[in-house]
Write a protein that holds these residues in place. Structure first.
Motif, PDB file in Angstrom:
ATOM      1  N   VAL A 166       3.602  49.614  -7.278  1.00  0.00           N
ATOM      2  CA  VAL A 166       2.994  48.498  -7.827  1.00  0.00           C
ATOM      3  C   VAL A 166       2.610  48.724  -9.344  1.00  0.00           C
ATOM      4  N   ILE A 167       2.921  47.882 -10.374  1.00  0.00           N
ATOM      5  CA  ILE A 167       2.304  48.212 -11.519  1.00  0.00           C
ATOM      6  C   ILE A 167       1.425  46.928 -12.175  1.00  0.00           C
ATOM      7  N   LEU A 168       0.544  47.172 -12.520  1.00  0.00           N
ATOM      8  CA  LEU A 168      -0.379  46.022 -12.979  1.00  0.00           C
ATOM      9  C   LEU A 168      -0.625  46.328 -14.607  1.00  0.00           C
ATOM     10  N   CYS A 169      -0.773  45.102 -15.245  1.00  0.00           N
ATOM     11  CA  CYS A 169      -0.735  45.196 -16.826  1.00  0.00           C
ATOM     12  C   CYS A 169      -1.673  44.275 -17.024  1.00  0.00           C
ATOM     13  N   GLN A 170      -3.111  44.470 -17.366  1.00  0.00           N
ATOM     14  CA  GLN A 170      -4.219  43.540 -17.369  1.00  0.00           C
ATOM     15  C   GLN A 170      -4.515  43.262 -19.184  1.00  0.00           C
ATOM     16  N   LEU A 171      -4.069  42.342 -19.357  1.00  0.00           N
ATOM     17  CA  LEU A 171      -4.333  41.956 -21.123  1.00  0.00           C
ATOM     18  C   LEU A 171      -3.901  42.984 -21.911  1.00  0.00           C
ATOM     19  N   GLY A 172      -2.626  43.477 -21.683  1.00  0.00           N
ATOM     20  CA  GLY A 172      -2.087  44.342 -22.521  1.00  0.00           C
ATOM     21  C   GLY A 172      -0.814  44.219 -22.961  1.00  0.00           C
ATOM     22  N   LEU A 173       0.267  43.503 -22.485  1.00  0.00           N
ATOM     23  CA  LEU A 173       1.550  43.137 -22.676  1.00  0.00           C
ATOM     24  C   LEU A 173       1.645  42.549 -24.146  1.00  0.00           C
TER      25      LEU A 173
ATOM     26  N   ARG B 151      11.955  49.826 -14.760  1.00  0.00           N
ATOM     27  CA  ARG B 151      12.541  51.028 -14.243  1.00  0.00           C
ATOM     28  C   ARG B 151      11.729  52.255 -13.620  1.00  0.00           C
ATOM     29  N   VAL B 152      10.459  52.073 -13.668  1.00  0.00           N
ATOM     30  CA  VAL B 152       9.720  53.051 -12.757  1.00  0.00           C
ATOM     31  C   VAL B 152       8.973  52.421 -11.556  1.00  0.00           C
ATOM     32  N   LEU B 153       9.456  51.300 -11.393  1.00  0.00           N
ATOM     33  CA  LEU B 153       9.136  50.617  -9.888  1.00  0.00           C
ATOM     34  C   LEU B 153      10.445  51.095  -8.829  1.00  0.00           C
ATOM     35  N   ARG B 154      10.011  51.374  -7.786  1.00  0.00           N
ATOM     36  CA  ARG B 154      10.797  51.647  -6.669  1.00  0.00           C
ATOM     37  C   ARG B 154      11.477  50.212  -6.359  1.00  0.00           C
ATOM     38  N   ALA B 155      12.636  50.231  -5.605  1.00  0.00           N
ATOM     39  CA  ALA B 155      13.347  48.945  -4.950  1.00  0.00           C
ATOM     40  C   ALA B 155      12.121  48.183  -4.349  1.00  0.00           C
ATOM     41  N   GLY B 156      11.949  46.961  -4.365  1.00  0.00           N
ATOM     42  CA  GLY B 156      11.078  46.188  -3.718  1.00  0.00           C
ATOM     43  C   GLY B 156       9.796  46.375  -4.177  1.00  0.00           C
ATOM     44  N   GLY B 157       9.408  47.037  -5.291  1.00  0.00           N
ATOM     45  CA  GLY B 157       8.072  47.123  -5.974  1.00  0.00           C
ATOM     46  C   GLY B 157       7.634  45.828  -6.616  1.00  0.00           C
ATOM     47  N   ARG B 158       6.313  45.745  -7.061  1.00  0.00           N
ATOM     48  CA  ARG B 158       5.800  44.512  -7.501  1.00  0.00           C
ATOM     49  C   ARG B 158       5.235  44.900  -8.896  1.00  0.00           C
TER      50      ARG B 158
ATOM     51  N   GLY C 232      12.795  39.696  -9.905  1.00  0.00           N
ATOM     52  CA  GLY C 232      12.996  38.453  -9.133  1.00  0.00           C
ATOM     53  C   GLY C 232      11.704  37.910  -8.674  1.00  0.00           C
ATOM     54  N   ASN C 233      11.873  36.553  -8.010  1.00  0.00           N
ATOM     55  CA  ASN C 233      10.636  36.093  -7.171  1.00  0.00           C
ATOM     56  C   ASN C 233       9.483  35.852  -8.231  1.00  0.00           C
ATOM     57  N   VAL C 234       9.688  35.642  -9.317  1.00  0.00           N
ATOM     58  CA  VAL C 234       8.726  35.543 -10.450  1.00  0.00           C
ATOM     59  C   VAL C 234       7.592  34.349  -9.887  1.00  0.00           C
ATOM     60  N   SER C 235       6.422  34.491 -10.096  1.00  0.00           N
ATOM     61  CA  SER C 235       5.272  33.387  -9.891  1.00  0.00           C
ATOM     62  C   SER C 235       4.517  33.519 -11.070  1.00  0.00           C
ATOM     63  N   LEU C 236       4.061  32.470 -11.286  1.00  0.00           N
ATOM     64  CA  LEU C 236       3.048  32.284 -12.388  1.00  0.00           C
ATOM     65  C   LEU C 236       1.915  31.242 -12.020  1.00  0.00           C
TER      66      LEU C 236
ATOM     67  N   THR D 289      -6.288  32.970 -18.601  1.00  0.00           N
ATOM     68  CA  THR D 289      -5.244  34.054 -18.628  1.00  0.00           C
ATOM     69  C   THR D 289      -4.053  33.276 -17.788  1.00  0.00           C
ATOM     70  N   LEU D 290      -2.838  33.862 -18.280  1.00  0.00           N
ATOM     71  CA  LEU D 290      -1.660  33.382 -17.280  1.00  0.00           C
ATOM     72  C   LEU D 290      -1.402  34.709 -16.562  1.00  0.00           C
ATOM     73  N   VAL D 291      -1.302  34.405 -15.293  1.00  0.00           N
ATOM     74  CA  VAL D 291      -0.814  35.579 -14.450  1.00  0.00           C
ATOM     75  C   VAL D 291       0.699  35.413 -14.145  1.00  0.00           C
ATOM     76  N   ALA D 292       1.307  36.478 -14.238  1.00  0.00           N
ATOM     77  CA  ALA D 292       2.754  36.520 -13.710  1.00  0.00           C
ATOM     78  C   ALA D 292       2.900  37.690 -12.827  1.00  0.00           C
ATOM     79  N   ALA D 293       3.891  37.335 -11.826  1.00  0.00           N
ATOM     80  CA  ALA D 293       3.955  38.411 -10.929  1.00  0.00           C
ATOM     81  C   ALA D 293       5.605  38.573 -10.605  1.00  0.00           C
ATOM     82  N   GLY D 294       6.319  39.612 -10.376  1.00  0.00           N
ATOM     83  CA  GLY D 294       7.664  39.744  -9.860  1.00  0.00           C
ATOM     84  C   GLY D 294       7.746  40.698  -9.054  1.00  0.00           C
ATOM     85  N   GLU D 295       9.147  40.878  -8.437  1.00  0.00           N
ATOM     86  CA  GLU D 295       9.645  41.882  -7.644  1.00  0.00           C
ATOM     87  C   GLU D 295      10.704  42.500  -8.002  1.00  0.00           C
ATOM     88  N   ARG D 296      10.979  43.884  -7.877  1.00  0.00           N
ATOM     89  CA  ARG D 296      12.001  44.684  -8.592  1.00  0.00           C
ATOM     90  C   ARG D 296      13.173  44.486  -7.294  1.00  0.00           C
TER      91      ARG D 296
END
Length: 199
Positions: free
Chosen positions: A41-48, A63-70, A124-128, A192-199
């Motif tokens: 899992v990678i979390l980026c809070q108010l940084g991007l 790149r640094v997430l495993r397959a299926g990582g979020r 993929g499977n991006v949600s906002l 804030t706008l929160v977005a999530a996705g899957e590798r």
């Protein structure tokens, strides 16, 4: 594992997280010093929104997430829902180069743009979703102490000013906030706008 370019911020994080077994490392989010597939899992809070190239940062996250990582990121949405927008507006009266800073920091707050960046990086499977929280300080003086200490971009920009300019900015901002405190306590709605996705 925590990563940031700011060594002082990492020092504070190290102190807070030492008992939890967390590690911190000084690193550029656009060139992470980790092998591919290292994290679940990678979390980026108010940084991007601070990355010179958010697309490069998201590509590194992928790149640094495993397959299926979020991945999950949150970014500011609107200058009028940004904690230090008043400070930047007042500073811009003395340093025009800061006039566009609030808009720039909220530039990823457009859902279509953020979704396109995540998809473009391979997620993929991006949600906002939008989230609004009240950020509070015991008083206006406590709020201003954070700026005076040079915290964040607003504090750094404030410290670049001369003594007279600082006084003018302080008086302008605190004058605006004088009527906004309830029982002495100062609160701000931050969106804030929160977005999530899957590798």
């Amino acid at each position: 594992m925590g990563a940031d370019l700011s060594v002082p911020m990492l020092a504070r994080a190290r102190d807070r997280l030492a008992a939890r077994g967390a590690w911190v490392v000084a690193a550029d989010g656009q060139a992470l010093p980790f092998r591919p597939g290292r994290f679940d899992v990678i979390l980026c809070q108010l940084g991007l929104m601070f990355f010179p190239s958010p697309a490069s940062g998201l590509t590194e996250f992928h790149r640094v997430l495993r397959a299926g990582g979020r991945v999950a990121v949150c970014v500011l949405t609107r200058p009028d829902r940004m904690l230090y927008a008043r400070v930047f507006t007042a500073i811009a009266r003395h340093r025009a180069t800061h006039a566009g800073t609030p808009a720039r920091l909220c530039s990823l707050g457009d859902p279509a743009r953020l979704e396109a960046l995540l998809s473009g990086a391979g997620f993929g499977n991006v949600s906002l979703g939008r989230e609004t929280r009240e950020v509070g300080f015991p008083s206006a003086a406590d709020y201003w102490a954070v700026v005076e200490a040079g915290a964040g971009l607003a504090g750094q920009a404030y410290l670049e000013l001369g003594p007279g300019e600082r006084r003018a900015v302080r008086d302008e901002v605190l004058g605006q906030l004088a009527g906004g405190a309830t029982g002495g306590r100062l609160t701000f709605p931050v969106e804030t706008l929160v977005a999530a996705g899957e590798r």
